[in-house]
Design a protein around this motif. Sequence first.
Motif, PDB file in Angstrom:
ATOM      1  N   LEU A 258       0.818  -1.212   0.000  1.00 27.91           N
ATOM      2  CA  LEU A 258       0.000   0.000   0.000  1.00 27.91           C
ATOM      3  C   LEU A 258       0.852   1.262   0.000  1.00 27.91           C
ATOM      4  N   THR A 259       1.991   1.235   0.725  1.00 29.01           N
ATOM      5  CA  THR A 259       2.859   2.413   0.806  1.00 29.01           C
ATOM      6  C   THR A 259       4.074   2.309  -0.101  1.00 29.01           C
ATOM      7  N   THR A 260       4.345   1.133  -0.654  1.00 30.64           N
ATOM      8  CA  THR A 260       5.526   0.819  -1.464  1.00 30.64           C
ATOM      9  C   THR A 260       6.819   1.188  -0.735  1.00 30.64           C
ATOM     10  N   ASP A 261       6.890   0.822   0.541  1.00 27.82           N
ATOM     11  CA  ASP A 261       8.106   0.896   1.346  1.00 27.82           C
ATOM     12  C   ASP A 261       8.426  -0.515   1.829  1.00 27.82           C
ATOM     13  N   SER A 262       9.647  -0.703   2.343  1.00 28.58           N
ATOM     14  CA  SER A 262      10.017  -2.030   2.842  1.00 28.58           C
ATOM     15  C   SER A 262      10.816  -1.939   4.128  1.00 28.58           C
ATOM     16  N   ASP A 263      10.555  -2.880   5.025  1.00 29.89           N
ATOM     17  CA  ASP A 263      11.470  -3.174   6.112  1.00 29.89           C
ATOM     18  C   ASP A 263      12.397  -4.280   5.609  1.00 29.89           C
ATOM     19  N   VAL A 264      13.652  -4.225   6.039  1.00 33.25           N
ATOM     20  CA  VAL A 264      14.638  -5.200   5.575  1.00 33.25           C
ATOM     21  C   VAL A 264      15.235  -5.916   6.773  1.00 33.25           C
ATOM     22  N   LEU A 265      15.214  -7.235   6.748  1.00 34.92           N
ATOM     23  CA  LEU A 265      15.910  -8.048   7.737  1.00 34.92           C
ATOM     24  C   LEU A 265      17.143  -8.642   7.075  1.00 34.92           C
ATOM     25  N   VAL A 266      18.260  -8.641   7.789  1.00 35.16           N
ATOM     26  CA  VAL A 266      19.531  -9.082   7.200  1.00 35.16           C
ATOM     27  C   VAL A 266      20.310  -9.937   8.187  1.00 35.16           C
ATOM     28  N   VAL A 267      20.861 -11.044   7.694  1.00 35.49           N
ATOM     29  CA  VAL A 267      21.824 -11.822   8.466  1.00 35.49           C
ATOM     30  C   VAL A 267      23.029 -12.076   7.572  1.00 35.49           C
ATOM     31  N   GLY A 268      24.195 -12.254   8.211  1.00 36.01           N
ATOM     32  CA  GLY A 268      25.409 -12.542   7.459  1.00 36.01           C
ATOM     33  C   GLY A 268      26.326 -11.346   7.337  1.00 36.01           C
ATOM     34  N   ASP A 269      27.304 -11.466   6.478  1.00 40.06           N
ATOM     35  CA  ASP A 269      28.317 -10.422   6.246  1.00 40.06           C
ATOM     36  C   ASP A 269      28.619 -10.341   4.752  1.00 40.06           C
ATOM     37  N   PRO A 270      29.096  -9.172   4.275  1.00 41.70           N
ATOM     38  CA  PRO A 270      29.394  -7.960   5.035  1.00 41.70           C
ATOM     39  C   PRO A 270      28.192  -7.015   5.125  1.00 41.70           C
TER      40      PRO A 270
END
Length: 309
Positions: A258-270
């Motif tokens: 609806l808003t065309t935004d995102s939350d991002v979850l990240v694991v790992g490197d770098p």
Amino acid sequence: MSTILVFGHRNPDTDAIGAAIGLARLEQALGQDAQAVALGKPNAETRYALDHFGLKAPRVIERAAPETTDVMLVDHNERQQSVADIADLTVHKVIDHHRIANFETTAPLYFRAEPVGCTCTILTRMYDENDIPIPGDTAGIMASAIISDTLLLRSPTTTDADRNALAHLASIADISPDAYGTDLLRAGTDLGDAQPATLIGRDAKSYTMSGTEVRLAQLNTVDPTDILDRRDEFLAAMRAEAEHAGYDLFLLLITNVLTTDSDVLVVGDPLDAVDAALTVTIRDGHAFAKGLVSRKKQIVPQLTRALAQ
């Protein structure tokens, strides 16, 4: 030549399924023995589209041989996203709208890649170029693919070609892009009772970037808090999958349609490469990215450059 199997990438989305159906039917109209198959079951959004237009989901395969050695690829070209025995097959055509990487053949082929929002946009042109009428149900699933890939023409990947193709297909399929498209996108946000370990593989692709193995997954939603409230569960599932499959980086986009935004979850490197690529600061495995919706245009090129430095 044996039957030609036409398929999209693993963990197929609506474009992978719709483009396989669209190209197989075009090839059939041109006299080829072609059949659409899939490298996974359709997701909730794709099932909604298939049911709406009375289409049967393509059967799922893990390998093409010994059934055939002749294939056509849609919505992908990278080998790690394709069928398990791709190295042993003859690829006759590729229709795609992504980057070209990790792909080579021993024989000449028809390769068509265009910087548009959806593979089905290219296929719409191909029907016109061959003067082949598009059946109503085929137009419907192809229109659904454009709606899905461009988030109802709101994604930065959207081009005039996508807008024109959607208008044309919607007319054939007798749908209102806005009304039907809203229902389609909402259907794709239904996560049901699935656990994080399942959800992170629902729409995920693997990439090799400067020797770094990257996994990019995406979940569409109308309320990201439902997922973010379980952030630790998702991060744990991502770590487990990364360790099992050998991914150096695993990113999950939680995209608000609806808003065309995102939350991002990240694991790992770098992690610093992710920060630089997305212009965010990852804290405790999470960042908010305004206006980020497209892996193809807003993550893959930027992260590829960041990892090369």
